[in-house]
Every structure is written in C-alpha cells, then in structure tokens.
Design a protein around this motif. Structure first.
Motif, PDB file in Angstrom:
ATOM      1  N   ASP A   1      -3.324  21.347 -28.539  1.00 19.82           N
ATOM      2  CA  ASP A   1      -3.376  22.289 -29.891  1.00 19.82           C
ATOM      3  C   ASP A   1      -2.732  21.816 -31.086  1.00 19.82           C
ATOM      4  O   ASP A   1      -2.090  22.600 -32.025  1.00 19.82           O
ATOM      5  CB  ASP A   1      -2.859  23.671 -29.444  1.00 19.82           C
ATOM      6  CG  ASP A   1      -1.570  23.545 -28.840  1.00 19.82           C
ATOM      7  OD1 ASP A   1      -0.875  22.578 -28.691  1.00 19.82           O
ATOM      8  OD2 ASP A   1      -0.780  24.725 -28.752  1.00 19.82           O
ATOM      9  N   ARG A   2      -2.568  20.493 -31.000  1.00 23.38           N
ATOM     10  CA  ARG A   2      -1.559  19.881 -32.135  1.00 23.38           C
ATOM     11  C   ARG A   2      -2.435  18.778 -32.760  1.00 23.38           C
ATOM     12  O   ARG A   2      -3.325  18.417 -32.382  1.00 23.38           O
ATOM     13  CB  ARG A   2      -0.511  19.079 -31.387  1.00 23.38           C
ATOM     14  CG  ARG A   2       0.425  20.106 -30.394  1.00 23.38           C
ATOM     15  CD  ARG A   2       1.531  20.726 -31.529  1.00 23.38           C
ATOM     16  NE  ARG A   2       2.443  21.445 -30.688  1.00 23.38           N
ATOM     17  CZ  ARG A   2       3.405  21.888 -31.321  1.00 23.38           C
ATOM     18  NH1 ARG A   2       3.912  21.608 -32.320  1.00 23.38           N
ATOM     19  NH2 ARG A   2       4.233  22.757 -30.526  1.00 23.38           N
ATOM     20  N   PHE A   3      -2.023  18.649 -34.030  1.00 19.49           N
ATOM     21  CA  PHE A   3      -2.627  17.378 -34.857  1.00 19.49           C
ATOM     22  C   PHE A   3      -1.545  16.548 -35.440  1.00 19.49           C
ATOM     23  O   PHE A   3      -0.475  17.065 -35.893  1.00 19.49           O
ATOM     24  CB  PHE A   3      -3.848  17.889 -35.770  1.00 19.49           C
ATOM     25  CG  PHE A   3      -3.148  18.858 -37.012  1.00 19.49           C
ATOM     26  CD1 PHE A   3      -2.522  18.415 -38.102  1.00 19.49           C
ATOM     27  CD2 PHE A   3      -3.287  20.273 -36.686  1.00 19.49           C
ATOM     28  CE1 PHE A   3      -1.994  19.216 -38.915  1.00 19.49           C
ATOM     29  CE2 PHE A   3      -2.644  21.214 -37.553  1.00 19.49           C
ATOM     30  CZ  PHE A   3      -2.124  20.469 -38.779  1.00 19.49           C
ATOM     31  N   ARG A   4      -1.882  15.227 -35.627  1.00 19.68           N
ATOM     32  CA  ARG A   4      -0.893  14.493 -36.177  1.00 19.68           C
ATOM     33  C   ARG A   4      -0.896  14.516 -37.582  1.00 19.68           C
ATOM     34  O   ARG A   4      -1.904  14.230 -38.220  1.00 19.68           O
ATOM     35  CB  ARG A   4      -1.046  13.066 -35.673  1.00 19.68           C
ATOM     36  CG  ARG A   4      -0.151  11.996 -36.510  1.00 19.68           C
ATOM     37  CD  ARG A   4      -0.377  10.689 -35.714  1.00 19.68           C
ATOM     38  NE  ARG A   4       0.686   9.677 -36.477  1.00 19.68           N
ATOM     39  CZ  ARG A   4       0.297   8.419 -36.163  1.00 19.68           C
ATOM     40  NH1 ARG A   4      -0.318   7.843 -35.151  1.00 19.68           N
ATOM     41  NH2 ARG A   4       1.256   7.411 -36.622  1.00 19.68           N
ATOM     42  N   LEU A   5       0.168  14.726 -38.458  1.00 19.69           N
ATOM     43  CA  LEU A   5       0.192  14.742 -40.044  1.00 19.69           C
ATOM     44  C   LEU A   5       1.110  13.504 -40.240  1.00 19.69           C
ATOM     45  O   LEU A   5       2.402  13.707 -39.906  1.00 19.69           O
ATOM     46  CB  LEU A   5       0.584  15.913 -40.524  1.00 19.69           C
ATOM     47  CG  LEU A   5       0.763  16.279 -41.789  1.00 19.69           C
ATOM     48  CD1 LEU A   5      -0.543  16.053 -42.667  1.00 19.69           C
ATOM     49  CD2 LEU A   5       1.421  17.362 -42.211  1.00 19.69           C
ATOM     50  N   SER A   6       0.459  12.562 -40.920  1.00 21.50           N
ATOM     51  CA  SER A   6       1.271  11.419 -41.306  1.00 21.50           C
ATOM     52  C   SER A   6       1.243  11.192 -42.701  1.00 21.50           C
ATOM     53  O   SER A   6       0.166  11.456 -43.368  1.00 21.50           O
ATOM     54  CB  SER A   6       0.818  10.130 -40.510  1.00 21.50           C
ATOM     55  OG  SER A   6       1.760   8.976 -40.924  1.00 21.50           O
ATOM     56  N   TYR A   7       2.493  11.114 -43.568  1.00 27.09           N
ATOM     57  CA  TYR A   7       2.310  11.021 -44.916  1.00 27.09           C
ATOM     58  C   TYR A   7       3.146   9.862 -45.455  1.00 27.09           C
ATOM     59  O   TYR A   7       4.260   9.587 -44.727  1.00 27.09           O
ATOM     60  CB  TYR A   7       2.492  12.534 -45.637  1.00 27.09           C
ATOM     61  CG  TYR A   7       4.092  13.143 -44.877  1.00 27.09           C
ATOM     62  CD1 TYR A   7       4.948  12.933 -45.670  1.00 27.09           C
ATOM     63  CD2 TYR A   7       3.858  13.814 -43.733  1.00 27.09           C
ATOM     64  CE1 TYR A   7       6.094  13.572 -45.265  1.00 27.09           C
ATOM     65  CE2 TYR A   7       4.718  14.423 -43.414  1.00 27.09           C
ATOM     66  CZ  TYR A   7       5.991  14.298 -44.112  1.00 27.09           C
ATOM     67  OH  TYR A   7       7.354  14.875 -43.729  1.00 27.09           O
TER      68      TYR A   7
END
Length: 67
Positions: free
Chosen positions: A44-50
C-alpha cells in the motif's frame, strides 16, 4: 530525497501509479514492484523521489491530478 507514503484508495497503489503517469506524466513507483530479503514488502505504499530541478512543476501536476 525519497518518501514512501501510504496509498489508501480502493483501486490499489499499482493502478493509482499507472493512471497517474498515463494521465498526468507524474511517475510514482508502487511498492508492489519491489522485493526485500529483510521482510515482506508493503503493498500500500509508493515511492516518491524528488530533486530540486522541476520540483514545482512535478508537484503542481500531482496536485492537479489529485484535485
């Protein structure tokens, strides 16, 4: 920088990420594509890279999609 926010929508994180990139051009990676030898991978997670370059445009596109 990275974050791994929880996705609580009924459609599932993989569907959300697919729809987001197809409709808004914002790429988030669902946790379902990862594996770990340390233990089970959350579904239930997503990777947010910025980074700094293009951050404002990316956040604006994400915000518009969520609205």
């Amino acid at each position: 920088c990275m974050a791994f926010p929880r996705y609580t929508g009924n459609d599932g994180v993989a569907e959300f990420c697919t729809r987001l990139v197809e409709q808004s051009g914002v790429l988030l990676l669902p946790s379902t594509i990862y594996t770990s030898e340390l233990g089970p991978t959350p579904t239930d997670r997503f990777r947010l890279s910025y980074g700094w370059q293009g951050l404002d445009a990316g956040l604006a596109a994400l915000e518009a999609h969520l609205a």
